[in-house]
Scaffold this active site. Sequence first.
Site, PDB file in Angstrom:
ATOM      1  N   CYS A  96       1.292  -1.546  -0.176  1.00  0.00           N
ATOM      2  CA  CYS A  96      -0.341  -0.195   0.201  1.00  0.00           C
ATOM      3  C   CYS A  96       0.481   1.688  -0.033  1.00  0.00           C
ATOM      4  O   CYS A  96       1.765   1.426  -1.169  1.00  0.00           O
ATOM      5  CB  CYS A  96      -0.714  -0.196   1.543  1.00  0.00           C
ATOM      6  SG  CYS A  96      -2.721   1.254   1.216  1.00  0.00           S
ATOM      7  N   HIS A 180      -3.837  -5.026   0.767  1.00  0.00           N
ATOM      8  CA  HIS A 180      -3.497  -6.141   2.478  1.00  0.00           C
ATOM      9  C   HIS A 180      -3.535  -6.835   2.267  1.00  0.00           C
ATOM     10  O   HIS A 180      -4.733  -7.614   2.804  1.00  0.00           O
ATOM     11  CB  HIS A 180      -4.333  -4.317   3.225  1.00  0.00           C
ATOM     12  CG  HIS A 180      -3.448  -2.763   3.077  1.00  0.00           C
ATOM     13  ND1 HIS A 180      -2.594  -2.841   4.043  1.00  0.00           N
ATOM     14  CD2 HIS A 180      -3.992  -1.935   2.589  1.00  0.00           C
ATOM     15  CE1 HIS A 180      -2.130  -1.137   3.773  1.00  0.00           C
ATOM     16  NE2 HIS A 180      -3.834  -1.436   3.318  1.00  0.00           N
ATOM     17  N   GLU A 182      -2.074  -8.326   4.084  1.00  0.00           N
ATOM     18  CA  GLU A 182      -2.175  -8.807   5.173  1.00  0.00           C
ATOM     19  C   GLU A 182      -3.552  -8.464   6.737  1.00  0.00           C
ATOM     20  O   GLU A 182      -3.845  -9.128   7.934  1.00  0.00           O
ATOM     21  CB  GLU A 182      -0.797  -8.411   6.321  1.00  0.00           C
ATOM     22  CG  GLU A 182      -1.332  -6.193   6.405  1.00  0.00           C
ATOM     23  CD  GLU A 182      -0.932  -5.483   5.663  1.00  0.00           C
ATOM     24  OE1 GLU A 182      -1.015  -4.472   6.178  1.00  0.00           O
ATOM     25  OE2 GLU A 182      -0.712  -6.334   4.451  1.00  0.00           O
TER      26      GLU A 182
END
Length: 236
Positions: A96, A180, A182
Amino acid sequence: MSTDIAEPRIALLDASVGETPAERNFRRELDADVQAFKVSEGDLPPPVETSEMWPFDAAVISGSQTSVYDEHTWIDAVEAWTRAAVEAGVPILGVCWGHQLLAQALDGAVDPMGRYELGYHEVDRIADDPLFSGLDETFLAFETHSDEVTRLPSEATVLAENDRSLQAFRIANAWGVQFHPEYDLETARWVTENKRGEVADDELERILAAITTENAARARDAKGVFENFVAIAADT
């Protein structure tokens, strides 16, 4: 560089500001020995002169609540560090804000989108690359950004995109992903709630309603980029 192939050492450049889930999320998803550096507070990893002498195998640059073009001395320092690390041959993954910082550091450009890309969105993989090994040509991932890479560095290769923005690129030993991988459900909801006042209420409620265990399970495939990046770090 470290020679521990079983558990490579990764420097996490945590660019988030204040108390956030960023470090927790990356530690959970990276099967490696992770040392975090809160770069937004001026804590940088050791400088990279040559990759052979550096105490880590790779680096990951996180997201942030800032824009990469904001005038902060710590952003300038991270940009200079990143440029030197790429030149030294260190494998780097930017996520990001880290994706955008990587592009800017290597003479690309980042600009406001005029809107948010927020929530679960499909991403189209348009080129083969070890970072995306095992991922479908189209996969689901969580997004939260209002800036985008508008000009890639020279010699960069586009790896993924969607109908809203560039989603991934590679230049030499460095990769950037706009999405993202994660995020867990808790983080997705936390980030979305923090957009109140920036995103229309009806749109925000629609996005929150779509943050479900089903969509989180579908987005789990995107986490494969971490497994692949750790493998790249171990082989370097």
